[in-house]
Write a protein that holds these residues in place. Structure first.
Motif, short mmCIF file in Angstrom:
data_model
loop_
_atom_site.label_atom_id
_atom_site.label_comp_id
_atom_site.label_asym_id
_atom_site.label_seq_id
_atom_site.Cartn_x
_atom_site.Cartn_y
_atom_site.Cartn_z
N LYS A 69 0.85 -1.19 0.00
CA LYS A 69 0.00 0.00 0.00
C LYS A 69 0.89 1.23 0.00
CE LYS A 69 -3.71 2.51 2.10
NZ LYS A 69 -4.31 3.00 3.35
N ILE A 74 2.64 -4.26 3.79
CA ILE A 74 1.89 -4.39 5.04
C ILE A 74 1.61 -5.87 5.27
CG2 ILE A 74 -0.26 -3.84 6.24
CD1 ILE A 74 -0.38 -1.25 4.76
N TYR A 145 -11.09 -16.21 11.27
CA TYR A 145 -11.35 -14.87 10.75
C TYR A 145 -12.29 -14.10 11.65
CZ TYR A 145 -9.06 -15.23 6.19
OH TYR A 145 -8.14 -15.31 5.18
N PHE A 152 -10.67 -6.49 16.07
CA PHE A 152 -10.52 -5.14 15.52
C PHE A 152 -11.66 -4.23 15.94
CE2 PHE A 152 -7.60 -7.07 12.33
CZ PHE A 152 -6.54 -6.22 12.53
N VAL A 153 -12.84 -4.81 16.10
CA VAL A 153 -14.01 -3.99 16.42
C VAL A 153 -14.09 -3.69 17.92
CG1 VAL A 153 -16.53 -4.01 16.49
CG2 VAL A 153 -15.34 -4.73 14.42
N GLY A 185 -2.61 -3.98 13.00
CA GLY A 185 -3.28 -2.84 12.39
C GLY A 185 -2.69 -1.50 12.79
N TYR B 145 -15.09 -12.42 5.18
CA TYR B 145 -14.28 -12.13 6.36
C TYR B 145 -12.89 -11.63 5.95
CZ TYR B 145 -17.29 -13.92 10.09
OH TYR B 145 -18.30 -14.10 10.99
N GLU B 146 -12.33 -12.28 4.95
CA GLU B 146 -10.97 -11.90 4.56
C GLU B 146 -10.93 -10.44 4.12
OE1 GLU B 146 -8.70 -14.79 2.34
OE2 GLU B 146 -7.80 -13.18 1.16
N GLU B 147 -11.92 -10.03 3.35
CA GLU B 147 -11.94 -8.65 2.88
C GLU B 147 -12.06 -7.68 4.06
OE1 GLU B 147 -14.46 -7.69 -0.33
OE2 GLU B 147 -13.53 -9.18 -1.65
N ARG B 148 -12.82 -8.10 5.04
CA ARG B 148 -13.01 -7.22 6.20
C ARG B 148 -11.71 -7.10 6.99
NH1 ARG B 148 -17.41 -7.17 10.40
NH2 ARG B 148 -17.18 -5.07 11.28
N VAL B 149 -11.04 -8.23 7.20
CA VAL B 149 -9.76 -8.19 7.92
C VAL B 149 -8.77 -7.32 7.17
CG1 VAL B 149 -7.75 -9.55 8.59
CG2 VAL B 149 -10.05 -10.41 9.08
N VAL B 150 -8.69 -7.51 5.87
CA VAL B 150 -7.75 -6.73 5.07
C VAL B 150 -8.05 -5.24 5.20
CG1 VAL B 150 -7.05 -6.17 2.70
CG2 VAL B 150 -7.24 -8.56 3.43
N PHE B 152 -9.20 -3.67 7.72
CA PHE B 152 -8.72 -3.16 9.01
C PHE B 152 -7.20 -3.00 9.01
CE2 PHE B 152 -12.81 -4.71 10.83
CZ PHE B 152 -13.19 -3.53 11.45
N VAL B 153 -6.52 -3.85 8.29
CA VAL B 153 -5.06 -3.81 8.31
C VAL B 153 -4.51 -2.75 7.35
CG1 VAL B 153 -2.99 -5.14 7.72
CG2 VAL B 153 -4.80 -6.18 9.08
N THR B 154 -5.20 -2.57 6.23
CA THR B 154 -4.62 -1.72 5.19
C THR B 154 -5.25 -0.34 5.09
OG1 THR B 154 -6.12 -2.51 3.47
CG2 THR B 154 -4.07 -3.73 3.79
N GLN B 155 -6.43 -0.15 5.70
CA GLN B 155 -7.12 1.12 5.48
C GLN B 155 -7.31 1.91 6.77
OE1 GLN B 155 -10.71 -0.45 3.42
NE2 GLN B 155 -9.95 0.69 1.67
N THR B 156 -7.37 3.22 6.60
CA THR B 156 -7.72 4.09 7.72
C THR B 156 -9.24 4.06 7.88
OG1 THR B 156 -8.03 6.01 6.28
CG2 THR B 156 -5.81 5.62 7.13
N GLU B 159 -10.91 5.73 5.04
CA GLU B 159 -10.94 4.92 3.81
C GLU B 159 -11.98 3.82 3.91
OE1 GLU B 159 -6.26 5.33 2.36
OE2 GLU B 159 -6.79 3.86 3.89
N TYR B 183 -19.12 -0.79 13.39
CA TYR B 183 -18.74 -1.70 12.31
C TYR B 183 -17.39 -1.32 11.70
CZ TYR B 183 -18.99 -3.88 7.67
OH TYR B 183 -18.71 -4.58 6.53
N GLY B 185 -15.09 0.12 13.32
CA GLY B 185 -14.07 0.02 14.35
C GLY B 185 -13.74 1.34 15.01
#
Lengths: 211, 211
Positions: A69, A74, A145, A152-153, A185, B145-150, B152-156, B159, B183, B185
């Motif tokens: 990114k 990351i 997952y 995170f939440v 994160g 789930y994977e998209e949600r985890v990603v 949290f790790v890659t976005q503010t 975003e 939701y 976070g």
DNA sequence: GCCATTTCTTATCTTTTGTTAACGCTTTAA
DNA sequence: TTAAAGCGTTAACAAAAGATAAGAAATGGC
């Protein structure tokens, strides 16, 4: 290069017992599709933008998942020996992978391909067992997952770090700290500060005596 | 109370086509296990600490998943009509549920129980189809789930909000903003600020003219 | 329609995190 | 062996987020 030894196969079969028990004939069909793959430190198992064709079992070594990114890596996840590894979303959809998977150490793997899995799912002799195998692995991953999303939440970065410290202390030994920070994160600098805060809070005795 | 109409069953079957196609005999066996459940706004579908015994299809209505942390509810997820809903980790492990699932609106559901699913998985006539059904649903959830985890790790948080705005604009219409904040976070106050920042950045024309 | 509750915004203050850069220290590679 | 790269910590500053409270707006129940 390296061969698939009976010992390695036996180890794999034992680990899969956590999901499903293969009969000998079933195992014969499945194991015929397995092959060994060796990969050196820093080499890439799955590359961003390419389709992941394999699910692998880690005989030895460790891996990290990461994204790029703004030109910066990351790290998102880590896998160690005794675990299954794949870019599941890419594998399942046979679509380009978002994460890159890279070996953190020299590694040995036992793998099967998407193609061979599909063939087994079509084979009446093993279809049911393979469907169940896939289902149970997928269900296992869902639980993993879900816990991560919940963390995170509901948790602060500090709480996530403390949780990791308690649940996977070994991970902190084996994975560079700036990768762990990504996984939580946050930035590496921030994790360093959290650790400092916690260290100060854990052992403030000499300070209180002085004060 | 309310009955399971043929129309509702047909709708359910159509939605499940996204995962698996049942033959008529298979569907007869499966649908024999289905029952309808109605639930009023604010009632609880799954309660924290209790085992979730069902997987449901939402005919109408909407739901939220939440946890209690420090005496405060934190909303984690939302489900709407046309979706499957369950506390999957609890359902799969038949262990106490962490999340509570509550109806946000009056809702109608088509459900099957863990017990009946296990019976179908034992029934040679439908076992293979049910295994596949379970596998494909689980694989679908993995990708979500994977998209949600990603994220949290890659976005503010900002975003993540913009992403949600783009991908599920309807959700922001149907879900109270402080739930959305959870939701994402972050706190409701923080989301309000993000929205203000974005509004200012999107339409600063009169300001630049004045300045 | 009216009152109570909930929801959203705004403000203030504190805390935390991000950013950047510098510094030692270790590891890696030539 | 030496130079280069990588890693963890710290500092200083800016930006963002959390906590709390107050007030406006919207919603819901009677």
């Amino acid at each position: 290069m390296s061969t698939l030894t009976p010992e390695a196969l036996k180890l794999y079969r034992q680990h899969l017992e956590a999901f499903v028990s293969f009969t000998d004939p079933e195992w014969a069909l499945f194991s015929a599709q397995l092959y060994r793959r060796d990969i050196r430190k820093r080499e890439v198992l799955v590359e961003h933008g390419k389709v992941c064709h394999e699910v692998c079992f880690i005989l030895s070594g460790s891996f990290r998942f990461f994204f790029i990114k703004d030109g910066v890596e990351i790290s998102n996840y880590f896998c160690f020996s005794g675990e299954l590894i794949s870019a599941y979303q890419s594998f399942l959809k046979q679509a380009p992978s978002f994460p890159t998977i890279q070996a953190m150490e020299d590694a040995s793997l036992i793998c099967f391909t998407y193609q061979s899995l599909q063939a087994l799912l079509q084979n009446p002799t093993v279809a049911l067992k393979m469907e169940r195998f896939g289902r149970l692995v997928a269900e296992y991953l869902i639980c993993c997952y879900e816990e991560r999303v919940v963390s995170f939440v509901t948790q602060t970065p500090e709480e996530r770090y403390l949780d990791l410290l308690q649940k996977q202390p070994d991970l902190l030994q084996r994975v560079p700290q700036h990768y762990v920070a990504n996984y939580l994160g946050i930035t590496p600098v921030s994790l360093s500060r959290i650790r400092k805060r916690l260290a100060a809070a854990a052992a403030p005795k000499h300070l209180t005596l002085v004060a």
